[in-house]
Design an enzyme around this catalytic site. Sequence first.
Site, mmCIF file in Angstrom:
data_model
loop_
_atom_site.group_PDB
_atom_site.id
_atom_site.type_symbol
_atom_site.label_atom_id
_atom_site.label_comp_id
_atom_site.label_asym_id
_atom_site.label_seq_id
_atom_site.Cartn_x
_atom_site.Cartn_y
_atom_site.Cartn_z
ATOM 1 N N LYS A 155 -8.270 -5.997 4.746
ATOM 2 C CA LYS A 155 -7.099 -5.831 5.605
ATOM 3 C C LYS A 155 -7.518 -6.037 7.063
ATOM 4 C CE LYS A 155 -4.629 -4.247 2.064
ATOM 5 N NZ LYS A 155 -3.433 -4.896 1.510
ATOM 6 N N HIS B 12 -3.533 -11.530 -9.669
ATOM 7 C CA HIS B 12 -2.610 -10.682 -8.918
ATOM 8 C C HIS B 12 -1.200 -10.934 -9.439
ATOM 9 C CE1 HIS B 12 -0.428 -8.715 -5.687
ATOM 10 N NE2 HIS B 12 -1.556 -8.131 -5.353
ATOM 11 N N HIS C 85 -3.654 -6.586 -11.880
ATOM 12 C CA HIS C 85 -3.151 -5.373 -11.237
ATOM 13 C C HIS C 85 -2.159 -4.680 -12.171
ATOM 14 C CE1 HIS C 85 -4.641 -6.071 -7.008
ATOM 15 N NE2 HIS C 85 -5.024 -7.151 -7.671
#
Length: 477
Positions: free
Chosen positions: A175, A294, A327
């Site tokens: 991030k 993802h 995920h």
Amino acid sequence: MSPQTETKASVGFKAGVKDYKLTYYTPDYQTKDTDILAAFRVTPQPGVPPEEAGAAVAAESSTGTWTTVWTDGLTSLDRYKGRCYGLEPVPGEENQYIAYVAYPLDLFEEGSVTNMFTSIVGNVFGFKALRALRLEDLRVPPAYSKTFQGPPHGIQVERDKLNKYGRPLLGCTIKPKLGLSAKNYGRAVYECLRGGLDFTKDDENVNSQPFMRWRDRFLFCAEAIYKAQAETGEIKGHYLNATAGTCEEMIKRAVCARELGVPIVMHDYLTGGFTANTSLAHYCRDNGLLLHIHRAMHAVIDRQKNHGMHFRVLAKALRLSGGDHIHAGTVVGKLEGERDITLGFVDLLRDDFIEKDRSRGIYFTQDWVSLPGVLPVASGGIHVWHMPALTEIFGDDSVLQFGGGTLGHPWGNAPGAVANRVALEACVQARNEGRDLAREGNDIIREASKWSPELAAACEVWKEIKFEFAAVDTLDK
């Protein structure tokens, strides 16, 4: 045309519209081991009988159309049609039914999730006779699942490649997800891996934007991986996102990752598409790359309780299409996911044989035979105080991924990674000693923080952070 010819042509064919239930509602049908079975949550329009609604779903997702056609006589509808073989009202809901539909295997192309979904969740979802429609579960028979390669490697092969056993794997999403230069991005990757994480990850949005082109990111991340490996003696990885605008560009990026010698790449399988995902999974198996998946866009499809498709179906589709990680929510973090439902599809990802269990949302017994398993990834709003619960809920065969829970540490990225690794090792040791993580979890973390200043600082920062909202997708009571 002579009257005689006209009469012959019309034998066995009567034009017009007839009720779907006359052909497609067959409550006496005995399902076959080779049938693909589907459980739909059907909400009919007012005045539409549930039998007609269920039959309409079976018809419109297989051989039917809105009117009788003379070419029906050129094939065997009994062989190819879908059948609604069961209906049951949904407890606590008015005018909602679970319709069970069986599809003959010959309706589907071998090894193609794309073709399977085009039929089962295609135009039928826009059918006017239905107010809403949701695919709750799908039984994929071994006769069909054996036509798929499945995950490129699977859980055991991944552990052997990484030489890591007996604990969950630890990850971190870098991030901020957008805006970093490739050099600064690589620095963050190095610091996290050096601090004790097994993996770092590109965010799903990171492809090849003007601020960080994909090749620059790949090079700096590869350098970070090799440096961290040399200093720690552990095998490290970074999920390099190969998702691109075309399949050709996606494979080009995967080829670059392989040439750099990194262990794993990543794909956004819903936005990228099942055809692209299956192509990448085949490339990864052939070239020794692990594949992280993802699920960006899944909530558009699966979050509404009465319309769309449940994530357990998307999870099964991914296991067929191919991926080594996916995920799967966290139960305790910031993203949607009720415990029983989440554990239900986690088992569908990992295990070879899963019994029908309606208390966990599993409508059918699923036999994957020898198809490799997929590691569930817990990610989204989690931090060190969640570690005992995550270890207890997901077990060893999982990846626990802390983005803000690593990079948000007050002392920096590497101490954040240290805090998470210490917390994980403490929880695994306590569990192995027979302690109850659900009951003693906070005490275990506090004890570990006494000899780890990094963990103590993390505990102080996130002691009040909670995400306490009721799940939208819940079990029917």
